[in-house]
Scaffold this motif. Structure first.
Motif, short mmCIF file in Angstrom:
data_model
loop_
_atom_site.label_atom_id
_atom_site.label_comp_id
_atom_site.label_asym_id
_atom_site.label_seq_id
_atom_site.Cartn_x
_atom_site.Cartn_y
_atom_site.Cartn_z
N TYR A 40 -13.88 3.90 4.01
CA TYR A 40 -12.86 3.94 2.97
C TYR A 40 -11.66 4.75 3.49
N THR A 41 -10.51 4.37 2.98
CA THR A 41 -9.29 5.13 3.29
C THR A 41 -8.37 5.05 2.09
N GLU A 42 -7.35 5.89 2.05
CA GLU A 42 -6.49 6.01 0.88
C GLU A 42 -5.02 5.89 1.30
N TYR A 43 -4.24 5.12 0.53
CA TYR A 43 -2.81 4.94 0.77
C TYR A 43 -2.07 5.06 -0.55
N ASP A 72 -9.68 6.54 -9.01
CA ASP A 72 -10.03 6.85 -10.40
C ASP A 72 -9.63 8.25 -10.82
N ASP A 73 -8.67 8.85 -10.16
CA ASP A 73 -8.24 10.19 -10.56
C ASP A 73 -6.97 10.15 -11.40
N GLY A 74 -6.56 8.95 -11.85
CA GLY A 74 -5.39 8.84 -12.68
C GLY A 74 -4.09 8.69 -11.91
N SER A 75 -4.14 8.77 -10.59
CA SER A 75 -2.93 8.61 -9.79
C SER A 75 -2.74 7.14 -9.42
N ALA A 76 -1.62 6.84 -8.79
CA ALA A 76 -1.33 5.46 -8.39
C ALA A 76 -1.80 5.17 -6.98
N ASN A 77 -2.53 6.11 -6.35
CA ASN A 77 -3.02 5.88 -4.99
C ASN A 77 -4.09 4.79 -5.00
#
Length: 313
Positions: A40-43, A72-77
């Motif tokens: 997994y990775t995040e952008y 799922d932390d409420g951010s747009a990431n």
């Protein structure tokens, strides 16, 4: 043993369900029969990246993008799931770099392996995400300042044109047209003059050749004279000239100090007075000879001839 139609139907339905699930996951990039690893990775932005886009290591395709979901932390990431088929081992500190595949293509993910002696990445680990500046982004970065400069230049050009229009009023435009017309006439006259010069050169070609030959001869003679001057003993001549000038300076110094006849004549006032007196007496004698020539033509006579009253006057 005879199989009933219901059993056959059930087997076909189950087989279809299994094939459907397998095909659906395969289209998403998951092979249920393969022991692939999932990372997994995040952008913050994955515009252009879609599921089934390739995952590469050093340019080699080793897997696919299987899923893209919001964090799922409420951010747009966004969380990107990577399905890696290769058994190539790399550190858990490796990066998952998002890059453009071409000018009009989408995006893909490249795993930049780290060999830092850390533990190998295991299935389910999260890799640090990074974004490689694409060609379009680089072009935008370069074009944006250029666009600003072009706009500034266009603004200055527009202002310059406005100023030129203000300067070039109707009278100035008429004068400019007249000047251009005069310049055209001058150019035409220059062409005619140039033709006349060409004709003159062609007519006097023989004379010009003769003149150039004479110039060559003069140059040759001058070269010979220069060689002669070089071969002469110029040093001795200059030394003789210096000696002569020194002697002349000595003579001038003696004359200035009153030495010698010329020096006494220039500096001795008595000699000058005597010469002046002798000159006066000689002048009187010549005047007397002119006035009484008979007295001097009869010098052999022993009888003295006295001056008459008129002669005395």
């Amino acid at each position: 043993m005879k199989i009933s139609k219901e059993v056959k139907t059930a087997v076909l339905v189950l087989s279809g369900i299994v094939l459907l699930i397998f095909g659906y996951n395969y289209l998403k990039g998951q092979n249920l029969l393969d022991s692939s690893r999932i990372f997994y990775t995040e952008y913050a932005n994955v515009e252009g990246l879609t599921p089934s886009m390739p995952v590469t290591i050093s340019g080699k395709v080793v897997g696919k993008v299987s899923k893209i979901t919001f964090k799922d932390d409420g951010s747009a990431n966004l969380i990107v799931e990577l399905l890696v088929d290769s058994d190539f081992q790399f550190s858990k500190n490796s990066k998952a770099e998002l890059y453009e595949t071409g000018l009009i293509g989408g995006k893909a993910v490249a795993i930049v392996p780290a060999f830092d002696n850390a533990a190998n990445a295991e299935s389910g680990d999260t890799l640090a995400g990074s974004v490689q500046a694409g060609l379009s982004e680089l072009v935008n970065q370069k074009l944006t300042p250029l666009q600003e400069k072009i706009e500034a230049v266009l603004g200055n050009t527009e202002q310059s044109l406005t100023n030129i229009n203000e300067v070039f009023d109707d009278k100035t435009k008429v004068n400019l047209r007249n000047s251009i017309a005069d310049l055209s006439v001058i150019i035409s006259n220059f062409k005619d003059t140039s033709k006349s010069i060409d004709a003159l050169v062609i007519t006097n070609k023989d004379k010009l050749n003769s003149t150039l030959e004479n110039v060559d001869n003069i140059s040759l003679n001058f070269s010979k004279v220069s060689d002669s001057l070089v071969n002469t003993n110029i040093g001795q001549t200059i030394r003789n000239l210096e000696s002569t000038l020194n002697n002349f300076n000595t003579i001038l110094a003696n004359m200035e100090s009153g030495k010698g006849s010329m020096g006494k004549l220039l500096k001795d006032d008595a000699l000058y007075n005597n010469l002046e007196g002798a000159t006066g007496e000689l002048e009187e004698l010549l005047r007397d000879i002119k006035l009484h020539p008979k007295r001097y033509f009869r010098i052999l006579s022993k009888k003295e001839i006295p001056y008459s009253e008129e002669e005395n006057n």
